[in-house]
Design a protein around this motif. Structure first.
Motif, PDB file in Angstrom:
ATOM      1  N   TYR A  46    -113.765  30.778  16.702  1.00  0.00           N
ATOM      2  CA  TYR A  46    -112.533  30.021  16.949  1.00  0.00           C
ATOM      3  C   TYR A  46    -111.843  30.420  18.243  1.00  0.00           C
ATOM      4  N   ALA A  47    -112.112  31.628  18.742  1.00  0.00           N
ATOM      5  CA  ALA A  47    -111.451  32.088  19.969  1.00  0.00           C
ATOM      6  C   ALA A  47    -112.115  31.513  21.222  1.00  0.00           C
ATOM      7  N   THR A  48    -113.440  31.406  21.190  1.00  0.00           N
ATOM      8  CA  THR A  48    -114.176  30.935  22.370  1.00  0.00           C
ATOM      9  C   THR A  48    -114.648  29.499  22.252  1.00  0.00           C
ATOM     10  N   HIS A  49    -114.571  28.933  21.024  1.00  0.00           N
ATOM     11  CA  HIS A  49    -115.095  27.588  20.747  1.00  0.00           C
ATOM     12  C   HIS A  49    -116.582  27.501  21.096  1.00  0.00           C
ATOM     13  N   LYS A  50    -117.306  28.562  20.741  1.00  0.00           N
ATOM     14  CA  LYS A  50    -118.746  28.606  20.963  1.00  0.00           C
ATOM     15  C   LYS A  50    -119.446  29.062  19.690  1.00  0.00           C
ATOM     16  N   GLU A  51    -120.651  28.539  19.470  1.00  0.00           N
ATOM     17  CA  GLU A  51    -121.469  28.968  18.342  1.00  0.00           C
ATOM     18  C   GLU A  51    -122.081  30.333  18.656  1.00  0.00           C
ATOM     19  N   THR A  52    -122.005  31.255  17.715  1.00  0.00           N
ATOM     20  CA  THR A  52    -122.494  32.616  17.952  1.00  0.00           C
ATOM     21  C   THR A  52    -123.869  32.875  17.359  1.00  0.00           C
ATOM     22  N   GLN A  53    -124.362  31.943  16.516  1.00  0.00           N
ATOM     23  CA  GLN A  53    -125.603  32.184  15.801  1.00  0.00           C
ATOM     24  C   GLN A  53    -126.648  31.116  16.125  1.00  0.00           C
ATOM     25  N   PHE A 222     -98.274  45.257  32.861  1.00  0.00           N
ATOM     26  CA  PHE A 222     -97.993  44.637  31.575  1.00  0.00           C
ATOM     27  C   PHE A 222     -99.225  43.833  31.153  1.00  0.00           C
ATOM     28  N   MET A 223     -99.458  43.793  29.830  1.00  0.00           N
ATOM     29  CA  MET A 223    -100.623  43.051  29.348  1.00  0.00           C
ATOM     30  C   MET A 223    -100.304  42.335  28.047  1.00  0.00           C
ATOM     31  N   TYR A 224    -100.765  41.095  27.969  1.00  0.00           N
ATOM     32  CA  TYR A 224    -100.803  40.352  26.708  1.00  0.00           C
ATOM     33  C   TYR A 224    -102.266  40.122  26.381  1.00  0.00           C
ATOM     34  N   LEU A 225    -102.693  40.450  25.141  1.00  0.00           N
ATOM     35  CA  LEU A 225    -104.066  40.215  24.717  1.00  0.00           C
ATOM     36  C   LEU A 225    -104.030  39.402  23.433  1.00  0.00           C
ATOM     37  N   GLY A 226    -104.709  38.260  23.436  1.00  0.00           N
ATOM     38  CA  GLY A 226    -104.733  37.416  22.242  1.00  0.00           C
ATOM     39  C   GLY A 226    -104.934  35.965  22.591  1.00  0.00           C
ATOM     40  N   GLY A 227    -104.612  35.084  21.631  1.00  0.00           N
ATOM     41  CA  GLY A 227    -104.778  33.658  21.850  1.00  0.00           C
ATOM     42  C   GLY A 227    -103.785  33.125  22.862  1.00  0.00           C
ATOM     43  N   ILE A 228    -104.260  32.234  23.723  1.00  0.00           N
ATOM     44  CA  ILE A 228    -103.405  31.602  24.725  1.00  0.00           C
ATOM     45  C   ILE A 228    -103.060  30.211  24.197  1.00  0.00           C
ATOM     46  N   ASP A 229    -102.068  30.148  23.322  1.00  0.00           N
ATOM     47  CA  ASP A 229    -101.731  28.873  22.691  1.00  0.00           C
ATOM     48  C   ASP A 229    -100.230  28.797  22.435  1.00  0.00           C
ATOM     49  N   LYS A 230     -99.779  27.639  21.957  1.00  0.00           N
ATOM     50  CA  LYS A 230     -98.352  27.373  21.827  1.00  0.00           C
ATOM     51  C   LYS A 230     -97.650  28.362  20.909  1.00  0.00           C
ATOM     52  N   VAL A 231     -98.338  28.792  19.860  1.00  0.00           N
ATOM     53  CA  VAL A 231     -97.683  29.622  18.857  1.00  0.00           C
ATOM     54  C   VAL A 231     -97.229  30.962  19.422  1.00  0.00           C
ATOM     55  N   TYR A 275     -98.616  37.598  40.871  1.00  0.00           N
ATOM     56  CA  TYR A 275     -99.071  38.920  40.430  1.00  0.00           C
ATOM     57  C   TYR A 275     -99.597  38.883  38.998  1.00  0.00           C
ATOM     58  N   VAL A 276    -100.076  37.709  38.567  1.00  0.00           N
ATOM     59  CA  VAL A 276    -100.647  37.545  37.228  1.00  0.00           C
ATOM     60  C   VAL A 276    -102.150  37.360  37.353  1.00  0.00           C
ATOM     61  N   THR A 277    -102.912  38.074  36.524  1.00  0.00           N
ATOM     62  CA  THR A 277    -104.365  37.891  36.459  1.00  0.00           C
ATOM     63  C   THR A 277    -104.730  37.388  35.068  1.00  0.00           C
ATOM     64  N   TRP A 278    -105.859  36.682  35.008  1.00  0.00           N
ATOM     65  CA  TRP A 278    -106.307  36.050  33.764  1.00  0.00           C
ATOM     66  C   TRP A 278    -107.719  36.529  33.454  1.00  0.00           C
ATOM     67  N   THR A 279    -107.885  37.123  32.273  1.00  0.00           N
ATOM     68  CA  THR A 279    -109.170  37.662  31.847  1.00  0.00           C
ATOM     69  C   THR A 279    -109.605  36.939  30.574  1.00  0.00           C
ATOM     70  N   PRO A 280    -110.854  36.480  30.492  1.00  0.00           N
ATOM     71  CA  PRO A 280    -111.304  35.773  29.289  1.00  0.00           C
ATOM     72  C   PRO A 280    -111.306  36.678  28.055  1.00  0.00           C
ATOM     73  N   SER A 281    -111.458  36.058  26.887  1.00  0.00           N
ATOM     74  CA  SER A 281    -111.562  36.820  25.634  1.00  0.00           C
ATOM     75  C   SER A 281    -112.693  37.833  25.720  1.00  0.00           C
ATOM     76  N   VAL A 282    -112.495  38.964  25.058  1.00  0.00           N
ATOM     77  CA  VAL A 282    -113.505  40.022  25.059  1.00  0.00           C
ATOM     78  C   VAL A 282    -113.921  40.319  23.624  1.00  0.00           C
ATOM     79  N   PRO A 283    -115.136  40.824  23.411  1.00  0.00           N
ATOM     80  CA  PRO A 283    -115.521  41.249  22.065  1.00  0.00           C
ATOM     81  C   PRO A 283    -114.547  42.281  21.517  1.00  0.00           C
ATOM     82  N   LYS A 284    -114.365  42.265  20.206  1.00  0.00           N
ATOM     83  CA  LYS A 284    -113.381  43.155  19.584  1.00  0.00           C
ATOM     84  C   LYS A 284    -113.633  44.620  19.929  1.00  0.00           C
TER      85      LYS A 284
END
Length: 400
Positions: A46-53, A222-231, A275-284
């Motif tokens: 659900y985080a990457t919208h990709k099939e893992t298997q 400063f860092m925010y890690l998580g879903g990038i969505d409205k909530v 001064y903002v950088t954007w990093t994709p989701s990472v494995p847990k």
């Protein structure tokens, strides 16, 4: 007493992928205590919208992780919160009832976990067929959370449907595990559930080695890690950064993916925030390493009163000060345990000033707040502590 447990969690995942590993972590500890655990989840992340298997021509496959039997279910892809995602939920919930029939396992307890109610409802039906206790684990309340965030109207068709599913699932539950203290009040008030049937077990994290930020410059990261969505109200964070864009000692990193990512990047450009950088989701399993490069961790949410943020436990265990920007002050360690600072929710100027306040602190002052974070996490949110409570809760339910 050995226990055969089935956990139904559409979005359960392992540390090799982005997302929450709550049930992987708890199940691993149960296996070490001699229990048999099966987790059934969708392989579509659900985080990457990709099939893992890779299912080949099958609709599911079985793997084993740390002694946990893991059933990955093939579900149709989706990329937005529309009809395709609803189809994904329904297909998962229909498919698991058929798949479990192929496993000749005498389950003692079946736990059905939200986010969405279709999966937990399907788990309750499986429990009926196996004639065993059913535990309803509520991580988020649908539709109440949607209503609270003004995404759905209380009398809308979808709200009525999800309230109906919730009511059915609550009626079938022998016990409840909740992640937010407010859910207890909700169950007691709306469904008259006795308090002794409800156990509060929030999200936790493994006790990991603290990694130091080795940056030698004077920049406060400063860092925010998580879903990038409205909530998560990250548009407010960007607006606050635009107010202080002249500050020379502040850097900000967003780590994650989501539907709002492109819009927020455009907002940074339009505000002139560079001064903002954007990093994709990472494995847990990479999260502790990623968090170690921050000086301050940011927890931002909208009206999410009934859930437990995965990232909060990880933030605290990282031993970093926390900036909280949320109306959910009922569960705020920054206030309750001196782990950081809280900005007034909805007040973007105050959020900007709170960022400035962190940047103005000495490294020693931030370290004291980070030490408090770590101490709170070790005493209250370690998987070992929560898994023991989880195990005892389930064993008591088994005796019903």
């Amino acid at each position: 007493m050995r226990m055969q447990l089935l956990i139904v969690n559409h979005y359960a995942t392992t540390p090799d992928f982005p997302g929450g590993t709550r049930h992987y972590d708890l199940a691993k500890d149960l296996v070490l205590h001699g229990h048999d655990v099966t987790i059934i989840a969708s392989g579509f992340n659900y985080a990457t919208h990709k099939e893992t298997q890779n299912y080949n021509n099958d609709k599911y496959l079985t793997r084993e992780y740390e002694g946990i039997r893991w059933i990955w279910v093939k579900t149709p892809p989706y990329f937005t919160n529309g009809v395709a995602r609803l189809r994904n939920m329904i297909v998962f919930s229909q498919r698991i009832r058929k798949i479990i029939k192929h496993y000749d396992v005498p389950f003692d307890i079946i736990l059905g976990s939200t986010v969405h109610p279709f999966a937990s409802w399907a788990a309750s039906k499986i429990a009926q067929r196996h004639k065993c206790p059913f535990v309803f684990e509520i991580r988020d309340l649908w539709p109440q959370t949607m209503i609270d965030n003004h995404l759905w109207k209380p009398g809308s068709l979808q709200a009525r449907l999800f309230f109906f599913l919730e009511k059915l699932t609550v009626k079938r539950a022998d016990a409840f595990i909740i992640l937010s203290p407010l859910t207890k009040t909700y169950l007691e008030d709306r469904y008259k559930i006795p308090s002794d049937k409800i156990a509060l077990i929030p999200n936790g994290t493994a006790v990991t080695e603290m990694k130091k930020n080795l940056s030698a410059d004077n920049i406060v990261r400063f860092m925010y890690l998580g879903g990038i969505d409205k909530v998560h109200k990250l548009d407010d964070v960007i607006a606050a950064l635009s107010i202080i864009k002249g500050e020379k000692n502040i850097a900000f990193e967003f780590v994650g993916d989501g539907k709002e990512r492109k819009m927020l990047i455009k907002a940074c450009d339009s505000y002139g925030v560079h001064y903002v950088t954007w990093t994709p989701s990472v494995p847990k399993k990479m999260v502790p390493e990623i968090l170690s490069r921050a000086d301050v961790l940011v927890l931002s949410t909208s009206t999410v009163m009934y859930g437990s943020e995965n990232k909060l436990a990880e933030y605290l265990m990282a031993g970093k000060p926390i900036l909280t920007y949320t109306p959910a002050i009922h569960n705020n360690p920054a206030i309750d345990h001196n782990c950081g600072l809280t900005a007034s929710y909805g007040n973007i100027n105050d959020l900007a000033e709170t960022i400035r306040a962190f940047a103005a602190m000495s490294a020693e002052q931030r370290a004291i707040l980070g030490k408090n974070s770590r101490s709170y996490a070790e005493k209250n949110l370690s998987i070992q502590i929560l898994a023991e409570k989880f195990e005892n809760t389930l064993l008591n339910i088994r005796k019903i």
